[in-house]
Design an enzyme around this catalytic site. Structure first.
Site, PDB file in Angstrom:
ATOM      1  N   ASP A  24       0.823  -1.214   0.000  1.00 30.34           N
ATOM      2  CA  ASP A  24       0.000   0.000   0.000  1.00 30.34           C
ATOM      3  C   ASP A  24       0.853   1.257   0.000  1.00 30.34           C
ATOM      4  O   ASP A  24       0.689   2.135  -0.853  1.00 30.34           O
ATOM      5  CB  ASP A  24      -0.921   0.038   1.230  1.00 30.34           C
ATOM      6  CG  ASP A  24      -1.909  -1.119   1.252  1.00 30.34           C
ATOM      7  OD1 ASP A  24      -1.674  -2.111   0.522  1.00 30.34           O
ATOM      8  OD2 ASP A  24      -2.895  -1.040   1.990  1.00 30.34           O
ATOM      9  N   ARG A 105      -0.238   3.118  17.986  1.00 30.56           N
ATOM     10  CA  ARG A 105      -0.615   4.234  17.114  1.00 30.56           C
ATOM     11  C   ARG A 105      -0.290   5.619  17.657  1.00 30.56           C
ATOM     12  O   ARG A 105       0.200   6.461  16.896  1.00 30.56           O
ATOM     13  CB  ARG A 105      -2.099   4.142  16.721  1.00 30.56           C
ATOM     14  CG  ARG A 105      -2.459   2.918  15.876  1.00 30.56           C
ATOM     15  CD  ARG A 105      -1.472   2.694  14.749  1.00 30.56           C
ATOM     16  NE  ARG A 105      -1.854   1.616  13.856  1.00 30.56           N
ATOM     17  CZ  ARG A 105      -1.005   0.810  13.233  1.00 30.56           C
ATOM     18  NH1 ARG A 105       0.289   0.946  13.440  1.00 30.56           N
ATOM     19  NH2 ARG A 105      -1.433  -0.130  12.426  1.00 30.56           N
ATOM     20  N   ASP A 134      -7.811   2.431  12.403  1.00 31.41           N
ATOM     21  CA  ASP A 134      -6.525   3.128  12.406  1.00 31.41           C
ATOM     22  C   ASP A 134      -6.586   4.534  11.829  1.00 31.41           C
ATOM     23  O   ASP A 134      -5.878   5.430  12.274  1.00 31.41           O
ATOM     24  CB  ASP A 134      -5.458   2.300  11.680  1.00 31.41           C
ATOM     25  CG  ASP A 134      -4.836   1.252  12.595  1.00 31.41           C
ATOM     26  OD1 ASP A 134      -4.794   1.495  13.806  1.00 31.41           O
ATOM     27  OD2 ASP A 134      -4.406   0.206  12.093  1.00 31.41           O
TER      28      ASP A 134
END
Length: 411
Positions: A24, A105, A134
């Site tokens: 990605d 995160r 996310d």
């Protein structure tokens, strides 16, 4: 393209991308350059995902079109500032998930913002899909720390939908990738855990095959002999393993190795995502499961019932807050202050036994222990007079007595 849209494109000169080197984000670098005509700086967070994932990543980013690549070591920060307080609170999402992806995160997104500010970028970019948690976690952090930065989320903009689309996109541009169209699982690894989604897991009736698990031994293949581990805590922080002083990061690495050998910390859950849909995931958190269980065992010794209940409530609130990406909020500061207060008593040593996927507390001791053999048994003592129980029971059951007098008891 609307005038508004083109002007916002013109505003972007330099963007910092959260880059993993996977398919990605490899496609995102050329896509950003083409669509925003901007300079792309790759940012890589080392949160303990392993040397394989980090090997040659800078070279790869530059070859794909990034002007620079920053690799930032965040492992100690991750353990000390996120994992440790989460464990002090006993944070666990929906009774099972130790928040392996969510915990990393805030650390990653904060470091990404710092890089963006250092290089004078006017935008940040992430490769999260438009369906998951996310994107919320990253963008809530961006909003809290640098609201002036534009946020670019290619998965919400481009028309590519599949791995094959991305592979074709890279092939058209002669950009080499080691990715293949046949990757079955989506995984996220860090020092705390590894998650697995996709493949046969998309059917909740289908058991995970052994190829899903990559970190730990299957309990069936684990040793036939149990292993004892002693964890020592001070104010809820892990300070020793088997009597040896260690940093919390070192402790976690060792616990992961021992736990993986015994097949502990595997879960297979259907969880509620923040965006409202359910997802099926398999998670491996061997070291974390031992750490969590040991603190639970210590808590039973040192906290009275109201404190235990409060710790569990705080743990649940903190788990939801972490899962929902709300780390950089006033609520988190208030929660952690309460957690730290309760953790002052979480000082002591816990012995756990590991055996074929099970973690059992088999010993605990603490200077703050509330357990007393003398009080609990029938010895003569000064704190508890048995005749006091009569008045207590009479008042404790008073509402039942009144109800019976009003309505009649058994006729």
């Amino acid at each position: 393209m609307s005038a508004h849209h083109s002007s916002s494109h013109a505003d972007v000169q330099k963007v910092v991308l959260a880059y993993s080197g996977g398919l990605d984000t490899s496609a995102i670098i050329p896509w950003l350059r083409e669509h925003y005509q901007c300079e792309v700086i790759a940012f890589v967070a080392d949160v303990g995902q392993g040397e394989e994932e980090l090997a040659g990543i800078e070279e790869k980013a530059l070859k794909t079109g990034a002007s620079a690549c920053y690799v930032v070591d965040l492992k100690d920060k991750f353990v000390n500032e996120l994992i440790s307080p989460a464990m002090q609170a006993g944070a666990i999402y929906e009774e099972q998930y130790l928040l392996g992806t969510a915990l990393a995160r805030p650390v990653i997104a904060e470091a990404q913002v710092q890089v963006a500010l250092e290089v004078g970028a006017d935008a940040v970019c992430h490769g999260c899909t438009g369906k998951g948690n996310d994107q919320v976690r990253f963008e809530s952090t961006f909003a809290a720390l640098a609201p002036h930065l534009k946020v670019i989320a290619p998965w919400r903009e481009w028309d590519m939908r599949s791995r094959q689309d991305l592979l074709n996109y890279l092939a058209e541009r002669d950009i080499k990738t080691s990715a293949s169209a046949t990757k079955i699982y989506s995984r996220d690894a860090n020092l705390w855990h590894i998650s697995h989604e996709g493949g046969e897991l998309e059917d909740p009736w289908q058991a995970p095959s052994e190829q899903v698990w990559t970190l730990s031994k299957s309990p069936q293949d684990a040793p036939d002999q149990s292993e004892l581990v002693e964890l020592s805590f001070e104010n809820g922080q892990l300070i020793k393993l088997n009597g040896q002083s260690v940093s919390q990061t070192e402790a976690l690495i060792v616990l992961n190795q021992i736990g993986a050998e015994h097949g502990v910390g595997r879960i297979d859950i259907v969880e509620n995502r923040l965006v409202g849909m359910k997802s099926r995931g398999c998670y491996e958190t061997p070291g974390g499961a031992i750490w969590y269980t040991a603190l639970r065992g210590l808590e039973e010794l040192v906290h009275d019932r109201p404190c235990q209940r409060l710790r569990h409530q705080l743990g649940q609130q903190l788990a939801d807050l972490l899962y929902d990406g709300q780390w950089f909020t006033p609520v988190r500061h208030a929660l952690l202050a309460a957690v730290a207060t309760l953790a002052e008593k979480l000082t002591g040593t816990v012995r756990v036994s590991l055996y074929k996927g099970n973690i059992t507390v088999v010993g605990r001791k603490s200077e703050f222990s509330l357990y007393s053999e003398a009080f609990a048994t029938f010895e003569e003592d000064e704190v508890y007079h048995q005749k006091d129980a009569e008045g207590f029971i009479r008042l404790f059951s008073l509402s039942s007595r009144i109800r019976a007098l009003k309505q009649g008891g058994l006729q």
